[in-house]
Design an enzyme around this catalytic site. Structure first.
Site, mmCIF file in Angstrom:
data_model
loop_
_atom_site.group_PDB
_atom_site.id
_atom_site.type_symbol
_atom_site.label_atom_id
_atom_site.label_comp_id
_atom_site.label_asym_id
_atom_site.label_seq_id
_atom_site.Cartn_x
_atom_site.Cartn_y
_atom_site.Cartn_z
ATOM 1 N N ARG A 1 0.792 -1.256 0.000
ATOM 2 C CA ARG A 1 0.000 0.000 0.000
ATOM 3 C C ARG A 1 0.811 1.286 0.000
ATOM 4 N NH1 ARG A 1 -4.145 -2.733 -1.878
ATOM 5 N NH2 ARG A 1 -5.484 -3.747 -0.347
ATOM 6 N N HIS B 1 -3.093 -11.555 -12.699
ATOM 7 C CA HIS B 1 -4.402 -11.542 -12.039
ATOM 8 C C HIS B 1 -5.407 -11.741 -13.162
ATOM 9 C CE1 HIS B 1 -7.564 -9.526 -9.378
ATOM 10 N NE2 HIS B 1 -8.128 -9.505 -10.578
ATOM 11 N N ASP C 1 -1.662 -12.890 -0.900
ATOM 12 C CA ASP C 1 -2.485 -11.775 -1.396
ATOM 13 C C ASP C 1 -2.883 -10.864 -0.225
ATOM 14 O OD1 ASP C 1 -3.860 -10.098 -3.067
ATOM 15 O OD2 ASP C 1 -5.517 -11.473 -3.469
ATOM 16 N N HIS D 1 -7.025 -3.209 4.396
ATOM 17 C CA HIS D 1 -7.946 -2.078 4.222
ATOM 18 C C HIS D 1 -8.308 -1.537 5.591
ATOM 19 C CE1 HIS D 1 -8.576 -2.615 -0.048
ATOM 20 N NE2 HIS D 1 -8.802 -3.907 0.133
ATOM 21 N N PHE E 1 -12.526 -5.216 -1.744
ATOM 22 C CA PHE E 1 -12.099 -6.626 -1.754
ATOM 23 C C PHE E 1 -10.783 -6.794 -1.006
ATOM 24 C CE2 PHE E 1 -14.643 -6.437 -5.695
ATOM 25 C CZ PHE E 1 -15.402 -7.588 -5.579
ATOM 26 N N GLY E 2 -10.616 -7.899 -0.288
ATOM 27 C CA GLY E 2 -9.290 -8.239 0.226
ATOM 28 C C GLY E 2 -9.212 -8.404 1.725
HETATM 29 ZN ZN LIG Z 1 -5.145 -10.119 -7.601
#
Ligand SMILES: [Zn+2]
Length: 424
Positions: free
Chosen positions: A62, A178, A304, A308, A322-323
């Site tokens: 990030r 991806h 992955d 967030h 997402f994530g």
């Molecule tokens: Zn990905």
């Protein structure tokens, strides 16, 4: 200096366990043998497992741009506490990692802040927009760039991907893909399956992943370039990869701990901590991933890790990003849910966390005399509960809070330097 002796370690290397002593001098492994005696600081590791520390070829740090979610410092600290010694950051930062200025700036930040070895990918296309290829030949000359990825987005244009694969082949670099065909998407948030139907949520179908994998593998057949599929989640992708490997193509693939452990049936209360891309799929997909890991179709486990902020994940599942985070507790979760349940052998998990990714990215991943010591030490007898207060990431978006895990990190040796997490 970094001189010490590890006694009675249950060392995993060359695909087997052996009780040995390991001598480390000036940070380098100088001897691995039985009954080494030396008058230097000595640690008795009786009952502890020692492995090369782990390599995560798929993390989102990030920084730059989203430091409120994670920084190089906090993300690499999570890695350190997870037993990792090397991570590779994805390019979806702001500015995007698509030119040398940004990559040089990232490298400077890494030198200043990182707790483990940190590399990065360059984007494949400028700002991940899929319109214009980055200067791949120029960028790959930087030692910190290990390959090219538009992770977060699939490259939609067939012509663009064709060009990228051709260039990757020319410069002997790797495309880390991806795979997501946007023509198959309707704004879904979880797998297009049982849970989505029951809760009237828009689903994400499996074709959105495997259609693009199929397209890419055709290109690899043509260019014979190095190609890696990110976060495999569907049965069809596993089958495509298995066939491509059988055909001798230079391809590899990864699965993430959450896809190896959870299915859509584990989702609770439409909670956004079960929302990631690709989504948690069906039981059949999960079984295919386990089979793929066991028969070496999938030789890499990558987290992955996608932090967030709380405010972002506190939205309804349709609107939350997402994530999930994953690097700090990847190994204890894999050990608890896969090894202890006899789904996967410990050796297979360790290979997928060390030699597997090392082979794909041409890094060091084996423990040998003469190598700089990069080792992690785990107590597999010890259990603990994943608690918010112990999380080293800046974010806490994980569905595993409150879960009891087996296998606690005792120490991590990074480039010869020992960092103790537990009294030894
Ligand atoms: Zn990905």
């Amino acid at each position: 200096m970094n001189n010490y002796l590890l006694k009675n370690a249950n060392l995993y290397r060359n695909q087997k366990f052996q009780i040995v002593d390991i001598l480390i001098e000036d940070g380098v492994i100088t001897e691995i043998a039985q009954n080494i005696e030396k008058n230097i600081p000595t640690y008795d590791l009786k009952g502890k497992m020692v492995s090369h520390n782990f390599i995560d070829m798929h993390v989102h740090l990030r920084e730059p741009g989203f430091e409120y979610k994670e920084t190089i410092a906090s993300g690499s600290l999570s890695a350190l506490y997870g037993g990792y010694g090397t991570v590779v950051a994805m390019a979806n930062t702001q500015p995007c990692m698509d030119d040398l200025d940004t990559i040089h700036d990232f490298q400077k930040r890494v030198e200043k802040d990182a707790h483990v070895n940190v590399y990065t990918y360059s984007a494949i296309t400028t700002d991940l927009k899929g319109k214009e290829l980055v200067d791949m030949a120029h960028i790959v000359e930087e030692d910190i760039v290990l390959g090219f990825s538009d992770d977060g987005k699939g490259v939609q244009s067939d012509e663009m991907m064709d060009l990228a694969m051709q260039l990757a082949s020319n410069i002997d670099s790797i495309i880390v893909a991806h795979c997501e065909d946007e023509s198959e998407l309707q704004g879904g948030c979880i797998h297009d399956g049982l849970y989505a139907k029951k809760h009237h949520l828009v689903g994400i179908n499996s074709a959105s992943e495997y259609k693009q994998v199929a397209r890419d593998l055709e290109l690899v057949r043509h260019y014979h370039n190095r190609y890696h599929v990110c976060h495999i989640s569907t049965l069809e992708t596993v089958e495509l990869l298995r066939q491509a490997k059988k055909d001798g193509l230079p391809v590899s693939g990864e699965a993430s701990p959450h896809h190896l452990i959870l299915t859509e049936e584990n989702i609770r209360d439409c909670h956004p901590n079960y929302k990631m891309n690709p989504p948690l799929r069906s039981k059949e997909d999960h079984q295919a991933l386990i089979r793929g890991l066991n028969d070496q179709t999938i030789k890499v486990i990558a987290t992955d890790h996608a932090p967030h902020a709380r405010e972002e994940k506190n939205r309804p599942i349709q609107d939350a990003p997402f994530g999930i985070i994953g690097i700090q507790h990847a190994f204890p979760l894999l050990y608890t849910y896969l090894v202890q349940k006899n789904l996967v052998k410990l050796e297979t998990i360790l290979d997928a966390l060390t030699t597997g990714p090392a082979h794909v990215l041409r890094l060091k991943g084996t423990v040998e005399v003469g190598a700089i010591a990069n080792l992690c030490i785990f107590d597999l007898e010890k259990s603990f509960v994943i608690e918010e207060k112990d999380i080293r990431s800046k974010s806490i978006n994980t569905p595993f809070l409150g879960v009891t895990c087996q296998g606690k990190l005792v120490a991590n040796i990074i480039n010869g330097k020992m960092i103790e997490m537990e009294e030894m």
